[in-house]
Scaffold this motif. Structure first.
Motif, PDB file in Angstrom:
ATOM      1  N   TYR A  25      45.670  39.462  45.889  1.00 35.97           N
ATOM      2  CA  TYR A  25      45.677  40.248  45.600  1.00 35.97           C
ATOM      3  C   TYR A  25      47.024  40.226  44.371  1.00 35.97           C
ATOM      4  N   ARG A  26      48.156  40.088  45.190  1.00 34.63           N
ATOM      5  CA  ARG A  26      49.249  40.268  45.272  1.00 34.63           C
ATOM      6  C   ARG A  26      49.352  39.163  44.468  1.00 34.63           C
ATOM      7  N   TRP A  27      49.033  38.083  44.984  1.00 34.93           N
ATOM      8  CA  TRP A  27      49.649  36.777  43.735  1.00 34.93           C
ATOM      9  C   TRP A  27      48.746  37.061  42.247  1.00 34.93           C
ATOM     10  N   LEU A  28      47.422  37.534  42.302  1.00 40.67           N
ATOM     11  CA  LEU A  28      47.100  38.063  41.044  1.00 40.67           C
ATOM     12  C   LEU A  28      48.036  38.381  39.991  1.00 40.67           C
ATOM     13  N   GLU A  29      48.802  39.557  40.699  1.00 38.25           N
ATOM     14  CA  GLU A  29      49.615  40.443  40.201  1.00 38.25           C
ATOM     15  C   GLU A  29      50.812  39.614  39.581  1.00 38.25           C
ATOM     16  N   ASP A  30      51.688  38.696  40.316  1.00 38.13           N
ATOM     17  CA  ASP A  30      52.311  38.375  40.585  1.00 38.13           C
ATOM     18  C   ASP A  30      52.711  36.791  39.213  1.00 38.13           C
ATOM     19  N   GLU A  31      52.836  37.621  37.319  1.00 38.19           N
ATOM     20  CA  GLU A  31      52.501  36.226  36.632  1.00 38.19           C
ATOM     21  C   GLU A  31      53.493  35.074  36.936  1.00 38.19           C
ATOM     22  N   VAL A  32      54.333  34.842  38.098  1.00 42.07           N
ATOM     23  CA  VAL A  32      55.416  33.977  38.057  1.00 42.07           C
ATOM     24  C   VAL A  32      54.847  32.974  38.800  1.00 42.07           C
ATOM     25  N   MET A  33      53.501  33.387  40.007  1.00 40.93           N
ATOM     26  CA  MET A  33      52.766  32.339  40.177  1.00 40.93           C
ATOM     27  C   MET A  33      51.815  31.417  39.450  1.00 40.93           C
ATOM     28  N   ARG A  34      50.988  32.180  38.095  1.00 44.44           N
ATOM     29  CA  ARG A  34      50.342  31.482  37.824  1.00 44.44           C
ATOM     30  C   ARG A  34      49.027  31.366  38.776  1.00 44.44           C
ATOM     31  N   PHE A  35      48.373  32.663  39.665  1.00 43.93           N
ATOM     32  CA  PHE A  35      47.844  31.957  40.042  1.00 43.93           C
ATOM     33  C   PHE A  35      46.201  32.017  39.406  1.00 43.93           C
ATOM     34  N   PRO A  36      45.298  31.758  39.450  1.00 44.39           N
ATOM     35  CA  PRO A  36      44.129  31.254  38.790  1.00 44.39           C
ATOM     36  C   PRO A  36      42.931  32.883  38.571  1.00 44.39           C
ATOM     37  N   LYS A  37      43.480  32.843  37.371  1.00 41.99           N
ATOM     38  CA  LYS A  37      41.994  34.587  37.417  1.00 41.99           C
ATOM     39  C   LYS A  37      40.579  34.443  37.769  1.00 41.99           C
ATOM     40  N   PRO A  38      40.463  35.627  37.979  1.00 42.79           N
ATOM     41  CA  PRO A  38      38.825  34.622  38.833  1.00 42.79           C
ATOM     42  C   PRO A  38      37.951  35.740  37.568  1.00 42.79           C
ATOM     43  N   ILE A  39      36.343  35.292  37.709  1.00 47.12           N
ATOM     44  CA  ILE A  39      35.763  36.341  37.862  1.00 47.12           C
ATOM     45  C   ILE A  39      35.597  36.784  37.908  1.00 47.12           C
ATOM     46  N   THR A  40      34.321  38.473  37.338  1.00 43.88           N
ATOM     47  CA  THR A  40      33.628  38.642  38.112  1.00 43.88           C
ATOM     48  C   THR A  40      32.422  39.330  38.221  1.00 43.88           C
ATOM     49  N   ILE A  41      31.941  39.303  39.318  1.00 40.86           N
ATOM     50  CA  ILE A  41      30.045  39.259  38.868  1.00 40.86           C
ATOM     51  C   ILE A  41      29.888  40.283  40.349  1.00 40.86           C
ATOM     52  N   LYS A  42      29.176  41.696  39.572  1.00 37.84           N
ATOM     53  CA  LYS A  42      28.311  42.521  40.122  1.00 37.84           C
ATOM     54  C   LYS A  42      29.668  43.348  41.472  1.00 37.84           C
ATOM     55  N   ASN A  43      31.006  43.721  40.480  1.00 37.89           N
ATOM     56  CA  ASN A  43      32.317  43.364  41.115  1.00 37.89           C
ATOM     57  C   ASN A  43      32.668  43.288  41.893  1.00 37.89           C
ATOM     58  N   ARG A  44      32.511  42.072  42.376  1.00 33.43           N
ATOM     59  CA  ARG A  44      33.186  41.538  43.201  1.00 33.43           C
ATOM     60  C   ARG A  44      33.437  39.514  43.034  1.00 33.43           C
ATOM     61  N   LEU A  45      35.160  39.319  43.007  1.00 35.07           N
ATOM     62  CA  LEU A  45      35.794  38.055  42.891  1.00 35.07           C
ATOM     63  C   LEU A  45      35.963  37.322  42.886  1.00 35.07           C
ATOM     64  N   TYR A  46      35.306  35.969  42.021  1.00 38.21           N
ATOM     65  CA  TYR A  46      35.401  34.396  42.522  1.00 38.21           C
ATOM     66  C   TYR A  46      36.151  34.081  41.064  1.00 38.21           C
ATOM     67  N   PHE A  47      36.189  32.969  42.440  1.00 34.30           N
ATOM     68  CA  PHE A  47      37.614  32.174  41.144  1.00 34.30           C
ATOM     69  C   PHE A  47      37.152  30.712  41.331  1.00 34.30           C
ATOM     70  N   LYS A  48      37.143  30.371  40.603  1.00 31.95           N
ATOM     71  CA  LYS A  48      36.667  28.729  39.951  1.00 31.95           C
ATOM     72  C   LYS A  48      37.475  27.581  40.839  1.00 31.95           C
ATOM     73  N   GLU A  49      37.267  26.528  41.514  1.00 30.15           N
ATOM     74  CA  GLU A  49      37.599  25.988  42.640  1.00 30.15           C
ATOM     75  C   GLU A  49      38.295  24.776  42.052  1.00 30.15           C
ATOM     76  N   ALA A  50      37.760  24.914  40.536  1.00 30.63           N
ATOM     77  CA  ALA A  50      38.517  23.511  39.657  1.00 30.63           C
ATOM     78  C   ALA A  50      39.965  24.366  39.322  1.00 30.63           C
ATOM     79  N   ASP A  51      40.034  25.130  38.865  1.00 26.42           N
ATOM     80  CA  ASP A  51      41.064  26.090  38.561  1.00 26.42           C
ATOM     81  C   ASP A  51      41.965  26.428  39.697  1.00 26.42           C
ATOM     82  N   LEU A  52      41.274  26.534  40.841  1.00 25.21           N
ATOM     83  CA  LEU A  52      42.230  26.699  42.481  1.00 25.21           C
ATOM     84  C   LEU A  52      43.162  25.230  42.638  1.00 25.21           C
ATOM     85  N   MET A  53      42.092  24.354  42.031  1.00 27.66           N
ATOM     86  CA  MET A  53      42.873  23.097  42.544  1.00 27.66           C
ATOM     87  C   MET A  53      43.472  22.322  41.898  1.00 27.66           C
TER      88      MET A  53
END
Length: 73
Positions: A25-53
């Protein structure tokens, strides 16, 4: 054959980077880090593997906010 995009839940992210949920969650809040944004499904976060790579590659190649190595490596 159609390639299906793979999405990782927060639990998989914790294992992938060996960090706490709060760290993610800290990484998501840190704009400098440019951590990939997740999608939300049923109040849960999911991260696209290709974005992470792509994000991991950006760390290796010294893009803004990068460190010497990807977290957990």
């Amino acid at each position: 054959m159609v390639d299906q995009e793979k999405y990782l839940p927060v639990a998989a992210m914790r294992r992938r980077y060996d960090v706490s949920t709060r760290s993610i969650y800290r990484w998501l809040e840190d704009e400098v880090m440019r951590f990939p944004k997740p999608i939300t499904i049923k109040n849960r976060l999911y991260f696209k593997e290709a974005d992470l790579m792509a994000w991991e590659d950006s760390l290796r190649f010294g893009f803004p906010g990068a460190t010497d190595k990807a977290p957990g490596n």
